[in-house]
Every structure is written in structure tokens, then in C-alpha cells.
Design a protein around this motif. Structure first.
Motif, PDB file in Angstrom:
ATOM      1  N   GLY A   1      -9.780  -0.319  -8.058  1.00  0.00           N
ATOM      2  CA  GLY A   1      -9.122   0.612  -8.357  1.00  0.00           C
ATOM      3  C   GLY A   1      -8.683   1.221  -7.119  1.00  0.00           C
ATOM      4  O   GLY A   1      -8.138   2.225  -6.341  1.00  0.00           O
TER       5      GLY A   1
ATOM      6  N   SER B   1      -6.603   4.185  -1.682  1.00  0.00           N
ATOM      7  CA  SER B   1      -6.035   4.746  -3.429  1.00  0.00           C
ATOM      8  C   SER B   1      -5.631   3.790  -3.570  1.00  0.00           C
ATOM      9  O   SER B   1      -4.098   3.945  -2.980  1.00  0.00           O
ATOM     10  CB  SER B   1      -7.061   6.060  -3.335  1.00  0.00           C
ATOM     11  N   TYR B   2      -4.752   4.363  -4.644  1.00  0.00           N
ATOM     12  CA  TYR B   2      -3.253   4.417  -4.552  1.00  0.00           C
ATOM     13  C   TYR B   2      -2.278   5.526  -4.412  1.00  0.00           C
ATOM     14  O   TYR B   2      -1.691   5.140  -4.042  1.00  0.00           O
ATOM     15  CB  TYR B   2      -3.274   3.811  -6.835  1.00  0.00           C
TER      16      TYR B   2
ATOM     17  N   ASP C   1      -5.544  -4.872  -5.009  1.00  0.00           N
ATOM     18  CA  ASP C   1      -6.732  -4.602  -5.442  1.00  0.00           C
ATOM     19  C   ASP C   1      -6.867  -5.826  -5.727  1.00  0.00           C
ATOM     20  O   ASP C   1      -6.998  -6.467  -7.059  1.00  0.00           O
ATOM     21  CB  ASP C   1      -6.700  -3.431  -6.556  1.00  0.00           C
TER      22      ASP C   1
END
Length: 173
Positions: A123, A75-76, A118
Motif C-alpha cells: 500500500g 502513499s497513493y 507497489d
């Protein structure tokens, strides 16, 4: 200008000093906090990327270290620390309002870099996206460096450090 033997000698000396100071059982944060000065040129990085086994093992190790929740994607939030290590924006002696603007600019830069990783816009970054973008970034660095060696401060565990270590082992074997 240093020749290849001088570069190898300096890398081996640095590597020996690091091994002496390294302790078993250290955590990831402690290892990442260690840094060393290495001589790197474009060939060092290019050869590392072209060595599929070394490159893939190293990328998979970095990916696993970043994948805190072990769900197989980044994830970010999981990539923020890695993005911060790129030092895309350095600020010093800022006033409060300038610091806020710099922090916002840094968030935008991190978001932009995350979006490059990405590739499918989901996401989250899977291993193949991470591997592909990492390969492209390292090859761009190699192209930028060219054939002249550059002295760099590298974090233990970084892919550039792994490339330098790989070359040192090959040259001393």
C-alpha cells in the motif's frame, strides 16, 4: 532528419533560454510548471539510466520531492500528482456524465500504475520499488523511441528532462 550536432545545438539553445528565465528561490510547483521542447531519442534515456550516479541521484530527488510527509515511503495520495503528469487519459469537450466516467477510468488507471510501483503490495512505495519501476518504465520508453530523435515537451524536474539535460552537458563538455 537531424544529426547529433543539430540535436545538441537545439538542446543547448533551449537550456540557455531556460537558465535565463530561471530565478533563484523558486518553489517546486513553479519549477514543475516550466516546460521546454527537447529532442530525445532512446540512447538519451538509456544512457541516463545506465549512468548509475546520475540516475540514482535523480530518482532519489524525485522521490524526496514526492514524499511530502517524509516517512520514507510514497502513499497513493503522494503519488497522485506524479501519476497525473503521465497524462494517461486526456479528455476534452466532455459532457457531464462522460466526464464522470472519464474521471473514474482515470482513477482506475492511476490505481493500476500505483500497483505496478507497489511491488510488495504494502500500500506504499519505498525508494527501491520506485527506483526499480522507474528504471523499467524509462527503458520501455527508450525502446519505444528507438534511435530516431523525437521532439517532446518536457516538464522541468521530470526524469526525461534530466536525461536530456545530462546528454546536453556531456555533448557540450
Amino acid at each position: 532528419m537531424l544529426n547529433r550536432n543539430e540535436i545538441t545545438t537545439r538542446r543547448v539553445a533551449t537550456s540557455r533560454l531556460q537558465r535565463k528565465s530561471s530565478k533563484e528561490g523558486e518553489g517546486e510547483e513553479q519549477r514543475r510548471a516550466k516546460m521546454s521542447v527537447e529532442l530525445v531519442d532512446g540512447a538519451t534515456i538509456r544512457d541516463f539510466v545506465e549512468d548509475e550516479t546520475s540516475f540514482n541521484d535523480s530518482v532519489e530527488g524525485r522521490f524526496a520531492a514526492l514524499d511530502v510527509n517524509r516517512d520514507g515511503v510514497l502513499s497513493y495520495g503522494e503519488m497522485v500528482q506524479e501519476l497525473a503528469s503521465l497524462r494517461l487519459l486526456e479528455t476534452h469537450f466532455c459532457l457531464d456524465e462522460e466526464e464522470t466516467e472519464a474521471e473514474e477510468e482515470l482513477r482506475r488507471l492511476h490505481g493500476s500504475v500505483f500497483a505496478k510501483f507497489d511491488r510488495d503490495g504494502s500500500g506504499a512505495v519505498d525508494l527501491e520499488e520506485y527506483r526499480t519501476e522507474t528504471r523499467e518504465m524509462l527503458l520501455a520508453v527508450a525502446k519505444g523511441l528507438g534511435f530516431l530523435p523525437v521532439q517532446m515537451v518536457l516538464e522541468e524536474g521530470s526524469l526525461l528532462k534530466m536525461a536530456a539535460d545530462r546528454e546536453s552537458k556531456l555533448l557540450t563538455a
